[in-house]
Design a protein around this motif. Structure first.
Motif, short mmCIF file in Angstrom:
data_model
loop_
_atom_site.label_atom_id
_atom_site.label_comp_id
_atom_site.label_asym_id
_atom_site.label_seq_id
_atom_site.Cartn_x
_atom_site.Cartn_y
_atom_site.Cartn_z
N VAL A 1 -41.75 -22.03 26.46
CA VAL A 1 -40.99 -22.64 25.37
C VAL A 1 -40.82 -24.14 25.61
O VAL A 1 -40.83 -24.94 24.67
N ASN A 2 -40.67 -24.53 26.89
CA ASN A 2 -40.59 -25.97 27.20
C ASN A 2 -41.82 -26.71 26.70
O ASN A 2 -41.72 -27.77 26.07
N VAL A 3 -43.00 -26.14 26.97
CA VAL A 3 -44.25 -26.81 26.62
C VAL A 3 -44.48 -26.79 25.11
O VAL A 3 -44.68 -27.84 24.48
N VAL A 4 -44.45 -25.60 24.52
CA VAL A 4 -44.73 -25.48 23.09
C VAL A 4 -43.63 -26.16 22.26
O VAL A 4 -43.91 -26.84 21.27
N GLY A 5 -42.37 -25.98 22.67
CA GLY A 5 -41.28 -26.61 21.95
C GLY A 5 -41.39 -28.13 21.97
O GLY A 5 -41.20 -28.80 20.95
N CYS A 6 -41.72 -28.70 23.14
CA CYS A 6 -41.90 -30.15 23.23
C CYS A 6 -43.09 -30.60 22.40
O CYS A 6 -43.06 -31.66 21.75
N GLY A 7 -44.17 -29.81 22.41
CA GLY A 7 -45.35 -30.16 21.62
C GLY A 7 -45.04 -30.20 20.13
O GLY A 7 -45.47 -31.11 19.41
N ILE A 8 -44.26 -29.22 19.66
CA ILE A 8 -43.91 -29.18 18.24
C ILE A 8 -42.94 -30.30 17.90
O ILE A 8 -43.11 -31.02 16.90
N PHE A 9 -41.90 -30.48 18.72
CA PHE A 9 -40.93 -31.53 18.41
C PHE A 9 -41.57 -32.91 18.52
O PHE A 9 -41.16 -33.85 17.81
N ALA A 10 -42.57 -33.06 19.41
CA ALA A 10 -43.26 -34.34 19.52
C ALA A 10 -43.90 -34.73 18.19
O ALA A 10 -44.01 -35.92 17.87
N MET B 1 -39.20 -24.99 38.30
CA MET B 1 -40.18 -24.91 37.22
C MET B 1 -39.57 -25.29 35.88
O MET B 1 -40.21 -25.96 35.06
N ALA B 2 -38.36 -24.84 35.63
CA ALA B 2 -37.72 -25.14 34.35
C ALA B 2 -37.55 -26.64 34.16
O ALA B 2 -37.87 -27.19 33.09
N ILE B 3 -37.09 -27.34 35.19
CA ILE B 3 -36.87 -28.78 35.09
C ILE B 3 -38.20 -29.53 35.10
O ILE B 3 -38.42 -30.46 34.33
N GLY B 4 -39.11 -29.12 36.00
CA GLY B 4 -40.39 -29.82 36.12
C GLY B 4 -41.23 -29.73 34.86
O GLY B 4 -41.80 -30.73 34.41
N THR B 5 -41.30 -28.52 34.27
CA THR B 5 -42.11 -28.37 33.05
C THR B 5 -41.49 -29.12 31.88
O THR B 5 -42.20 -29.65 31.02
N LEU B 6 -40.17 -29.20 31.85
CA LEU B 6 -39.51 -29.94 30.77
C LEU B 6 -39.76 -31.44 30.92
O LEU B 6 -40.04 -32.15 29.94
N ALA B 7 -39.71 -31.95 32.15
CA ALA B 7 -39.98 -33.38 32.39
C ALA B 7 -41.39 -33.74 31.97
O ALA B 7 -41.62 -34.75 31.29
N GLY B 8 -42.36 -32.91 32.38
CA GLY B 8 -43.75 -33.20 32.04
C GLY B 8 -44.05 -33.01 30.57
O GLY B 8 -44.70 -33.84 29.94
N SER B 9 -43.55 -31.91 29.99
CA SER B 9 -43.86 -31.60 28.59
C SER B 9 -43.21 -32.59 27.64
O SER B 9 -43.72 -32.83 26.54
N GLY B 10 -42.08 -33.17 28.05
CA GLY B 10 -41.43 -34.17 27.20
C GLY B 10 -42.32 -35.37 26.93
O GLY B 10 -42.17 -36.03 25.90
N THR B 11 -43.26 -35.64 27.84
CA THR B 11 -44.16 -36.79 27.65
C THR B 11 -45.10 -36.59 26.47
O THR B 11 -45.72 -37.55 26.00
N LEU B 12 -45.24 -35.35 25.99
CA LEU B 12 -46.09 -35.11 24.83
C LEU B 12 -45.61 -35.89 23.61
O LEU B 12 -46.37 -36.11 22.67
N GLY B 13 -44.33 -36.31 23.63
CA GLY B 13 -43.80 -37.11 22.53
C GLY B 13 -44.53 -38.44 22.36
O GLY B 13 -44.48 -39.04 21.28
#
Length: 434
Positions: free
Chosen positions: A101-110, A140-152
């Motif tokens: 959800v971190n990855v896909v959610g960040c991708g969609i919100f980006a 993993m929860a924090i790391g994937t959120l930090a990295g996936s946020g860059t998709l913005g």
């Protein structure tokens, strides 16, 4: 004073000024003033006025405050909550389950935000507490959120792409379309890493949630409909040739206001908060761009970019060696500056090298965004790290360590982009020709 010595002096002076806390825009203008006084007979006041005026009247920059306003409006809706509830039933069956959800959610919100920090903050506000409550691995929860946020930064509409396009006189619509496939590729790499980690570390995964019926999954998917319509309105209008990037930004603001209204979150207070937030951010970026425009003009008068381009050419570096050096340069620079400042600061120096090497400037824009993404999770000035530090209370270097695997995946994405330029160029060339 020779150009090499002047370059070193100016670079040291810039970091000294920045270390004192002077605003970045003012620091860039001060360096430009020193450069033009020391090495040119041109009047600094005239150059200052002309360069700032030229930078301020760019029509492409009109899209910038509109996309920022759109993101501010959506930040105040229930969009992140709806994303989590709509995605969770489908992603819970993959290895890694709700970490995706971190990855896909960040991708969609980006695709409706344009900002890395805003994407990280908005998705993290809902996803992180849910993941912690359900017993997912904190690292993993924090790391994937930090990295996936860059998709913005990479998935359009991207604020930094607008800045790059305005600084290099490239089509923002082409840049937006060029970022789609690399953005999807990077999200795929992140999801692959999450799945592999979950398969290798089953004991660090929480118990699986009870199965959800197909009917309930489809019902939950309805919560994704508003954001899908918003993405279709913004990106679809560009993709279909119905609107320029600037016009699509206006469409995005209108749809964001409509979405906020129907969600019941649009009030006089939220409208003014979003408007003022967008104004502050837009003015900050415009101030940086103005200072960088003056510095760019000053650099042209000193001859430093031409000398540096000639020096690099004389070294006889191959394309991949030049790109490796630039990647290292941007990653190190990202330890001290934010992404937008990195782009506007280096344009006057890097572009002559890039053009002389024969790189496609649309492709190079996607490359720059990727390496700037890497800088978003490099301490001590990684914006996503700051966001997560505020949310979790963890040390910024600890969060950077959590995000290290995703940093390495971004480096892999850069290597793939260099090896296969069509990843960025195929879609815009298919749509726009050339």
């Amino acid at each position: 004073m020779d150009l090499v010595t002047l370059s070193i002096v100016l670079l040291v002076l810039l970091f000294v000024i920045l270390a004192t806390g002077v605003w970045i825009g003012a620091a860039l203008a001060m360096i430009g003033f020193v450069a033009i006084v020391v090495k040119s007979t041109a009047g600094p006041v005239g150059v200052f006025g002309t360069s700032i005026w030229s930078a301020s009247i760019s029509w492409d920059l009109t899209a910038l405050p509109m996309f920022i306003w759109m993101g501010e409006i959506l930040y105040r809706t229930r969009l992140s909550e709806d994303l989590f509830e709509g995605l969770a039933p489908w992603l819970s069956r993959l290895p890694g389950r709700l970490l995706h959800v971190n990855v896909v959610g960040c991708g969609i919100f980006a695709a409706v935000s344009g900002s890395s920090a805003a994407t990280c903050a908005t998705i993290g506000r809902i996803a992180l507490p849910e993941l912690m409550k359900r017993g997912y691995d904190e690292r993993m929860a924090i790391g994937t959120l930090a990295g996936s946020g860059t998709l913005g930064l990479l998935i359009p509409p991207s604020i930094i792409m607008i800045v790059y396009g305005a600084a290099t006189d490239q089509s923002i619509a082409r840049l937006f379309i060029a970022g789609i496939i690399p953005g999807a590729m990077l999200a795929g790499l992140f999801m692959g890493y999450v799945a592999l980690w979950a398969l290798l570390n089953p004991k660090r995964m929480p118990p699986a949630d009870p199965p959800i019926s197909l009917r309930n999954r489809i019902a939950a998917t309805r919560r994704l409909l508003p954001v899908v319509l918003l993405i279709a309105g913004v990106i679809g209008s560009i993709y279909g040739g119905l609107a320029s990037a600037t016009e699509a930004a206006v469409v995005g603001v209108f749809l964001a206001l409509a979405l906020s209204f129907f969600m019941g979150t649009l009030s006089r207070a939220s409208f003014l908060d979003a408007l003022l937030g967008a104004t502050r951010t837009s003015c900050m970026i415009a101030f940086i761009l103005a200072g960088a425009a003056f510095l760019t003009s000053a650099m042209g008068f000193t001859g430093i970019p031409r000398a540096l381009a000639g020096f690099i050419t004389d070294l006889g570096l191959s394309h991949w060696q030049l790109l490796a050096a630039l990647t290292l340069f941007y990653v190190v620079l990202g330890c001290f500056l934010d992404g937008i400042s990195m782009v506007v600061l280096t344009t006057s120096i890097i572009m002559p090298l890039v053009e002389k090497a024969g790189f496609d400037l649309i492709w190079f824009g996607i490359y720059v965004v990727l390496v700037v993404e890497m800088a978003q999770i490099t301490p001590p000035v990684g914006f996503n790290l700051f966001v997560l530090q505020g949310m979790t209370g963890r040390n910024i270097f600890q969060i950077g360590l959590y995000a290290l695997p995703l940093f390495l995946l971004m480096a892999l994405a850069v290597a793939l982009l260099v090896a296969f330029p069509g990843i960025a160029l195929w879609l815009p060339s298919t749509m726009f020709g050339g």
